[in-house]
Design an enzyme around this catalytic site. Sequence first.
Site, PDB file in Angstrom:
ATOM      1  N   LYS A  55       0.846  -1.212   0.000  1.00 51.62           N
ATOM      2  CA  LYS A  55       0.000   0.000   0.000  1.00 51.62           C
ATOM      3  C   LYS A  55       0.875   1.254   0.000  1.00 51.62           C
ATOM      4  O   LYS A  55       0.637   2.185  -0.766  1.00 51.62           O
ATOM      5  CB  LYS A  55      -0.939   0.000   1.221  1.00 51.62           C
ATOM      6  CG  LYS A  55      -2.085  -0.978   1.074  1.00 51.62           C
ATOM      7  CD  LYS A  55      -2.958  -1.076   2.324  1.00 51.62           C
ATOM      8  CE  LYS A  55      -3.983  -2.205   2.123  1.00 51.62           C
ATOM      9  NZ  LYS A  55      -4.970  -2.310   3.174  1.00 51.62           N
ATOM     10  N   GLN A  99      -5.197  -1.431   9.263  1.00 51.28           N
ATOM     11  CA  GLN A  99      -5.083  -2.758   8.663  1.00 51.28           C
ATOM     12  C   GLN A  99      -5.727  -3.815   9.560  1.00 51.28           C
ATOM     13  O   GLN A  99      -5.474  -3.858  10.766  1.00 51.28           O
ATOM     14  CB  GLN A  99      -3.590  -3.087   8.419  1.00 51.28           C
ATOM     15  CG  GLN A  99      -3.361  -4.344   7.609  1.00 51.28           C
ATOM     16  CD  GLN A  99      -3.901  -4.250   6.186  1.00 51.28           C
ATOM     17  OE1 GLN A  99      -3.928  -3.187   5.579  1.00 51.28           O
ATOM     18  NE2 GLN A  99      -4.340  -5.370   5.653  1.00 51.28           N
ATOM     19  N   ASP A 122     -11.403   2.941   3.639  1.00 48.40           N
ATOM     20  CA  ASP A 122     -11.791   1.523   3.587  1.00 48.40           C
ATOM     21  C   ASP A 122     -13.311   1.388   3.489  1.00 48.40           C
ATOM     22  O   ASP A 122     -13.825   0.297   3.199  1.00 48.40           O
ATOM     23  CB  ASP A 122     -11.324   0.806   4.862  1.00 48.40           C
ATOM     24  CG  ASP A 122     -10.071  -0.033   4.635  1.00 48.40           C
ATOM     25  OD1 ASP A 122      -9.863  -0.495   3.496  1.00 48.40           O
ATOM     26  OD2 ASP A 122      -9.322  -0.228   5.603  1.00 48.40           O
TER      27      ASP A 122
HETATM   28  N1  LIG Z   1      -8.114  -2.364   6.491  1.00 51.05           N
HETATM   29  C1  LIG Z   1      -8.177  -3.403   5.639  1.00 51.05           C
HETATM   30  N2  LIG Z   1      -7.756  -4.606   6.023  1.00 51.05           N
HETATM   31  C2  LIG Z   1      -7.842  -5.644   5.148  1.00 51.05           C
HETATM   32  C3  LIG Z   1      -8.330  -5.455   3.832  1.00 51.05           C
HETATM   33  C4  LIG Z   1      -8.776  -4.169   3.461  1.00 51.05           C
HETATM   34  O1  LIG Z   1      -9.276  -3.917   2.335  1.00 51.05           O
HETATM   35  N3  LIG Z   1      -8.680  -3.158   4.396  1.00 51.05           N
HETATM   36  N4  LIG Z   1      -8.303  -6.496   2.905  1.00 51.05           N
HETATM   37  C5  LIG Z   1      -7.503  -7.670   3.194  1.00 51.05           C
HETATM   38  C6  LIG Z   1      -6.038  -7.561   2.897  1.00 51.05           C
HETATM   39  N5  LIG Z   1      -5.652  -6.702   1.748  1.00 51.05           N
HETATM   40  C7  LIG Z   1      -5.569  -5.381   1.945  1.00 51.05           C
HETATM   41  O2  LIG Z   1      -5.515  -4.855   3.007  1.00 51.05           O
HETATM   42  C8  LIG Z   1      -5.187  -7.265   0.518  1.00 51.05           C
HETATM   43  C9  LIG Z   1      -5.282  -8.606   0.273  1.00 51.05           C
HETATM   44  C10 LIG Z   1      -4.732  -9.150  -0.896  1.00 51.05           C
HETATM   45  C11 LIG Z   1      -4.101  -8.362  -1.834  1.00 51.05           C
HETATM   46  C12 LIG Z   1      -3.441  -8.916  -3.040  1.00 51.05           C
HETATM   47  O3  LIG Z   1      -2.966  -8.183  -3.872  1.00 51.05           O
HETATM   48  N6  LIG Z   1      -3.357 -10.254  -3.154  1.00 51.05           N
HETATM   49  C13 LIG Z   1      -2.613 -10.907  -4.195  1.00 51.05           C
HETATM   50  C14 LIG Z   1      -1.871 -12.098  -3.582  1.00 51.05           C
HETATM   51  C15 LIG Z   1      -0.880 -11.619  -2.585  1.00 51.05           C
HETATM   52  C16 LIG Z   1      -0.273 -12.739  -1.773  1.00 51.05           C
HETATM   53  O4  LIG Z   1       0.582 -13.442  -2.287  1.00 51.05           O
HETATM   54  O5  LIG Z   1      -0.643 -12.869  -0.592  1.00 51.05           O
HETATM   55  C17 LIG Z   1      -3.533 -11.469  -5.263  1.00 51.05           C
HETATM   56  O6  LIG Z   1      -4.659 -11.869  -4.924  1.00 51.05           O
HETATM   57  O7  LIG Z   1      -3.089 -11.507  -6.415  1.00 51.05           O
HETATM   58  C18 LIG Z   1      -4.033  -7.001  -1.598  1.00 51.05           C
HETATM   59  C19 LIG Z   1      -4.577  -6.461  -0.428  1.00 51.05           C
HETATM   60  C20 LIG Z   1      -7.632  -8.006   4.673  1.00 51.05           C
HETATM   61  N7  LIG Z   1      -7.397  -6.881   5.498  1.00 51.05           N
END
Ligand SMILES: Nc1nc2c(c(=O)[nH]1)N[C@@H](CN(C=O)c1ccc(C(=O)N[C@@H](CCC(=O)O)C(=O)O)cc1)CN2
Length: 289
Positions: A55, A99, A122
């Site tokens: 981020k 987060q 968020d």
């Molecule tokens: N405050 C927040 N917490 C959480 C959120 C959120 O939107 N706001 N969402 C999830 C975690 N998350 C961002 O925070 C998030 C999850 C996954 C990815 C992502 O790019 N995933 C990749 C794989 C990455 C890996 O190897 O783990 C993909 O799917 O291609 C980005 C952001 C929970 N918490």
Amino acid sequence: MIETRLIDGKAFAETLRARIASDVTAFHAATGVKPGLAVVLVGEDPASSVYVRNKGRQTLEAGMASFEHKLPAETSQDEVLALIATLNADSSVHGILVQLPLPGHIDAQAVLATIDPAKDVDGFHVVNAGRLAVGLEALVPCTPLGCVMLLKDTLGSLAGLEAVVVGRSNIVGKPLAQLLLREDCTVTIAHSRTRDLPGVCRRADILIGAVGRPEMIRGDWIKPGATVIDVGINRITGADGKNRLVGDVAFEEAQGIAGAITPVPGGVGPMTIACLLANTLTAARRLVG
Ligand SMILES: Nc1nc2c(c(=O)[nH]1)N[C@@H](CN(C=O)c1ccc(C(=O)N[C@@H](CCC(=O)O)C(=O)O)cc1)CN2
Ligand SMILES: [Mg+2]
């Protein structure tokens, strides 16, 4: 047999981030203000640490200011609330994000409730959830927003389509159902207590997996030609002993049945951070304009 199209969320997110970066440049030129995003991480959960790092990097790449607040796992709830009060009052901060998940001794709802709704990028504050539910302008949760962008890019108008969302979380399932309703879909939220879940899923023109259970949604739960959006990110150990990432949908089984499907990784995940940047610019425009 149907040829299943892959929905490339990674490429879509890259294009979106480039557009946001050029909008940020224009906003800065017009107002002299750089949108600023503050991210609060409590503890050292490895996945959360990676997401927070990504981020911060992508915020800077989009030309915005990034403020990272990494606090030790034993930080008290009062200390987190005090930090949020400071960020609420800071005019260089237009977006605030805590987060999730938070350590067990901290009440996430109590923390989210203290974020200024105008800076709640968020979209988790009850004011934004309520505004979304009654059809008012709101900051909308990033993952659901990303899902709807991918759906509209794949299908065009979603009006009249039967959408089934498997999962009822506040972060994905519920807000996504609201967004799909706003697109004039007929929406069902299914969950662990739903009777005949496979049968309910088979009704869906749009099937969303957002339960966090590896490959729970099988190929024969998918209506031929349906568009499948997989929100799940599950780390599993395969038969070969290697760790890998899988979604909530049995991806291989969906081939030849689904009309289109998002992969894991590279589908919905990258859209989450791109939409966070979009929300931060939106918040800055509303706060400054
Ligand atoms: N405050 C927040 N917490 C959480 C959120 C959120 O939107 N706001 N969402 C999830 C975690 N998350 C961002 O925070 C998030 C999850 C996954 C990815 C992502 O790019 N995933 C990749 C794989 C990455 C890996 O190897 O783990 C993909 O799917 O291609 C980005 C952001 C929970 N918490
Ligand atoms: Mg808790």
